[in-house]
Design an enzyme around this catalytic site. Structure first.
Site, PDB file in Angstrom:
ATOM      1  N   GLY A 102       0.803  -1.214   0.000  1.00 55.85           N
ATOM      2  CA  GLY A 102       0.000   0.000   0.000  1.00 55.85           C
ATOM      3  C   GLY A 102       0.833   1.260   0.000  1.00 55.85           C
ATOM      4  O   GLY A 102       2.062   1.238   0.121  1.00 55.85           O
ATOM      5  N   GLY A 104       2.575   3.803   1.490  1.00 55.24           N
ATOM      6  CA  GLY A 104       3.120   4.034   2.820  1.00 55.24           C
ATOM      7  C   GLY A 104       3.447   5.482   3.095  1.00 55.24           C
ATOM      8  O   GLY A 104       3.568   5.891   4.261  1.00 55.24           O
ATOM      9  N   ASP A 137       7.901   6.274   8.647  1.00 59.11           N
ATOM     10  CA  ASP A 137       7.339   7.529   9.139  1.00 59.11           C
ATOM     11  C   ASP A 137       6.496   8.263   8.103  1.00 59.11           C
ATOM     12  O   ASP A 137       5.939   9.331   8.391  1.00 59.11           O
ATOM     13  CB  ASP A 137       8.451   8.454   9.649  1.00 59.11           C
ATOM     14  CG  ASP A 137       9.490   8.781   8.569  1.00 59.11           C
ATOM     15  OD1 ASP A 137       9.247   8.489   7.372  1.00 59.11           O
ATOM     16  OD2 ASP A 137      10.556   9.337   8.916  1.00 59.11           O
ATOM     17  N   GLY A 138       6.406   7.713   6.880  1.00 58.68           N
ATOM     18  CA  GLY A 138       5.591   8.339   5.858  1.00 58.68           C
ATOM     19  C   GLY A 138       6.204   9.573   5.226  1.00 58.68           C
ATOM     20  O   GLY A 138       5.572  10.238   4.396  1.00 58.68           O
ATOM     21  N   ARG A 202      -1.504  -0.046  -9.849  1.00 60.90           N
ATOM     22  CA  ARG A 202      -0.342  -0.898 -10.114  1.00 60.90           C
ATOM     23  C   ARG A 202      -0.783  -2.357 -10.260  1.00 60.90           C
ATOM     24  O   ARG A 202      -1.891  -2.721  -9.886  1.00 60.90           O
ATOM     25  CB  ARG A 202       0.643  -0.806  -8.946  1.00 60.90           C
ATOM     26  CG  ARG A 202       1.092   0.606  -8.637  1.00 60.90           C
ATOM     27  CD  ARG A 202       0.856   0.950  -7.167  1.00 60.90           C
ATOM     28  NE  ARG A 202       1.131   2.373  -6.898  1.00 60.90           N
ATOM     29  CZ  ARG A 202       2.349   2.854  -6.744  1.00 60.90           C
ATOM     30  NH1 ARG A 202       3.385   2.059  -6.789  1.00 60.90           N
ATOM     31  NH2 ARG A 202       2.526   4.145  -6.528  1.00 60.90           N
ATOM     32  N   ASP A 270       4.628  -4.028  -7.344  1.00 58.83           N
ATOM     33  CA  ASP A 270       3.906  -2.858  -6.823  1.00 58.83           C
ATOM     34  C   ASP A 270       4.442  -1.560  -7.420  1.00 58.83           C
ATOM     35  O   ASP A 270       3.883  -0.488  -7.177  1.00 58.83           O
ATOM     36  CB  ASP A 270       3.983  -2.812  -5.291  1.00 58.83           C
ATOM     37  CG  ASP A 270       5.412  -2.832  -4.773  1.00 58.83           C
ATOM     38  OD1 ASP A 270       6.074  -3.872  -4.950  1.00 58.83           O
ATOM     39  OD2 ASP A 270       5.863  -1.837  -4.197  1.00 58.83           O
ATOM     40  N   ASN A 271       5.506  -1.653  -8.215  1.00 59.65           N
ATOM     41  CA  ASN A 271       6.056  -0.486  -8.910  1.00 59.65           C
ATOM     42  C   ASN A 271       5.813  -0.566 -10.416  1.00 59.65           C
ATOM     43  O   ASN A 271       6.523   0.079 -11.201  1.00 59.65           O
ATOM     44  CB  ASN A 271       7.561  -0.357  -8.651  1.00 59.65           C
ATOM     45  CG  ASN A 271       7.862   0.020  -7.216  1.00 59.65           C
ATOM     46  OD1 ASN A 271       7.029   0.604  -6.527  1.00 59.65           O
ATOM     47  ND2 ASN A 271       9.054  -0.304  -6.754  1.00 59.65           N
ATOM     48  N   ASP A 280       7.378   5.478  -9.719  1.00 57.34           N
ATOM     49  CA  ASP A 280       8.167   5.268  -8.498  1.00 57.34           C
ATOM     50  C   ASP A 280       9.665   5.331  -8.765  1.00 57.34           C
ATOM     51  O   ASP A 280      10.334   4.307  -8.909  1.00 57.34           O
ATOM     52  CB  ASP A 280       7.796   3.941  -7.829  1.00 57.34           C
ATOM     53  CG  ASP A 280       6.460   4.032  -7.107  1.00 57.34           C
ATOM     54  OD1 ASP A 280       6.036   5.158  -6.810  1.00 57.34           O
ATOM     55  OD2 ASP A 280       5.840   2.993  -6.858  1.00 57.34           O
TER      56      ASP A 280
END
Length: 518
Positions: A102, A104, A137-138, A202, A270-271, A280
């Site tokens: 997901g 992040g 930490d995003g 994706r 996922d990329n 990405d």
């Protein structure tokens, strides 16, 4: 042109699919959910560092003139019509199933309708925690954000299908990062990029639903994706027809990466964009000295799964993972047969592309052998890829000796050639000149074709590293100049950058090897 703060944003994705509306940012599994609401976490002092005027003009977005619009770019302000969310998806990372991943640290604010009626997702990267941040930490650091902003736009001007970047904002807050995961963590300046794409869907979005056996959700997402982004595809066999187009787009994207010498560095499923876009930008690089085994990603060692020359086969592998996710919706044999068309599409497109790089009027089987010879010789002598092909454009139509050929290409060489290397280079160039003499098009037309296929300027890692160092010291001179150069990669206007990678950059962190740390 409309300000970001006054627009009424669309939210087609969140309106069509089930999501977690709680707004809770605690990391967790979200079964049954396509997304989770995630409001950006405010930062201390958002300040605009870069803005893509050309992209903004296409979208009809006015350049920020007040703090409110800059606050949107920095995640400090969300308008009433926005619905900020993080998408839920899974993926195969380095060939291994990773389960739920997901967004992040990416938060989609909403969908912007441009003057031409097309809709674009506006997404902040580095805007804070989401339910998919796991133990992170995003946030994002200036180092990686500069790289993402510049490369997103540079690839567009190179003619490579890509997501775009509208803005780069500094946050005024430090972010703790261990650049090489070796225990040497340090604080770096924080930043946020606003990314733009028709969709950030994706392969992993579809893998997630299949893995959870949410077949109705999978069918819903596939139907919506086809109707929205592939509306020309209809009929009873539309899942296979759609998969075929994803295969074609992915194959062509791989060809474009090979054309310009781009290495993504982390081609996890996922990329991989469902629209066939480069997406990405992390530990990427352009090839300097030609090496099919080159990977810029320290995490990819020692296996080099995502090395330059392996990217097409990884694209094929990733499409196989997508086909697996679609098994509940389509016939297995048809999916497999469609997947296998990747090879023919890729090689047909690849040889056509190489024919343009070499200035050939057509590409016969004999020409394919010549192209293979080029690949082998370049891998042996390892010239600078960009400079070598530029020199090839103005190659004299007659050469008399091995020494003459070696001297002509000296500008592209990182090391002096051995006697054996001089011989194989001379043999290659002799064969190439014999072939050029059979061309049915004018030499000038052949050269024009080559100039359009071969970039003269690429965003090399050492240039990015220098620009980032400058920005961290408050000097944006090189950063501004690179923004101008990347818009004209096929001209001689910025030949101050037309040189091989300097010796000092060969082993310097951030210039030769990078990690996924950002």
């Amino acid at each position: 042109m409309e300000p970001l703060s006054s627009k009424t944003y669309k939210k087609e994705f969140v309106s069509h699919f089930a999501g977690d509306d709680s707004g809770t940012l605690t990391p967790r599994q979200t079964p049954g959910m396509f997304y989770s609401k995630a409001k950006p976490t405010p930062v201390a002092k958002p300040s605009l560092l870069a803005w893509s005027d050309e992209l903004a003009h296409m979208l009809g977005i006015a350049k920020p003139t007040d703090q409110q619009d800059i606050d949107i770019l920095g995640g400090n302000h969300v308008t009433e019509s926005m619905y900020p969310y993080a998408a839920c998806y899974a993926g195969h990372q380095f060939g291994n199933w990773a389960g739920q991943l997901g967004d992040g640290r990416a938060i989609t604010l909403g969908e912007w309708e441009a003057p031409d009626g097309k809709t674009w997702e506006l997404q902040l990267k580095g805007a804070g925690l989401t339910p998919y941040s796991r133990r992170a930490d995003g946030r994002a650091v200036l180092r990686s954000s500069v790289r993402e902003y510049l490369m997103s736009e540079a690839m567009h001007y190179l003619g490579v299908p890509t997501t775009r970047a509208l803005s780069l904002v500094s946050t005024g807050e430090p972010v703790l990062r261990d650049m090489f995961y070796n225990g040497n963590a340090a604080y770096e300046p924080g930043a946020i990029v606003m990314r733009v794409a028709p969709s950030f869907l994706r392969f992993g979005n579809f893998e997630m639903l299949n893995a959870r056996k949410e077949i109705d959700n999978l069918r819903q997402l596939v139907d919506w994706t086809i109707n929205r982004y592939y509306p020309h595809i209809t009929g009873d066999n539309k899942v296979i027809d759609w998969f075929k187009e994803v295969v074609d787009r992915t194959a062509r994207l791989m060809v474009e990466w090979m054309r310009v010498g781009f290495v993504h560095g982390v081609m996890n499923t996922d990329n991989m964009s469902i629209l066939g876009l480069a997406i990405d930008y992390g530990p990427y690089s352009f090839v300097d000295d030609y090496d099919p085994d080159f990977t810029p990603n320290t995490t990819d060692l020692p296996g080099r799964r995502y090395a330059f020359g392996k990217q097409p086969s990884v694209g094929y592998w990733n499409l196989g993972a997508l086909a697996g996710a679609l098994l509940p919706l389509a016939d297995k044999d048809q999916l497999v047969a469609t997947l296998e068309t990747f090879k023919d599409v890729y090689w047909t497109e690849y040889y056509g592309m190489m024919g343009r790089k070499l200035g050939l009027d057509q590409v016969s089987q004999i020409d394919r052998d010549l192209i293979s010879q080029f690949e082998k010789v370049l891998a042996e002598i390892k010239p600078d890829m960009t400079i070598f092909y530029q020199l090839l454009i103005d190659l004299p139509l007659a050469v008399d000796s091995e020494e003459e050929v070696a001297a002509y290409f000296k500008q592209a060489l990182y090391n002096d050639l051995t006697a054996e290397q001089k011989t194989i280079l001379y043999t290659l160039i002799s064969h190439y000149l014999d072939r050029l003499n059979t061309n049915t098009i004018k030499r000038s037309d052949s050269q024009d074709m080559m100039r359009k296929a071969n970039p003269r300027f690429v965003l090399r890692n050492y240039l990015l590293h220098q620009a980032i160092e400058g920005l961290e010291k408050g000097d944006d001179t090189l950063f501004v100049k690179l923004q101008a150069a990347m818009k004209e990669p096929y001209t001689t206007k910025f030949d101050e950058f037309f040189q091989t990678r300097p010796d000092w950059a060969s082993a310097k962190a951030g210039c030769s090897m990078l990690s996924c740390s950002s």
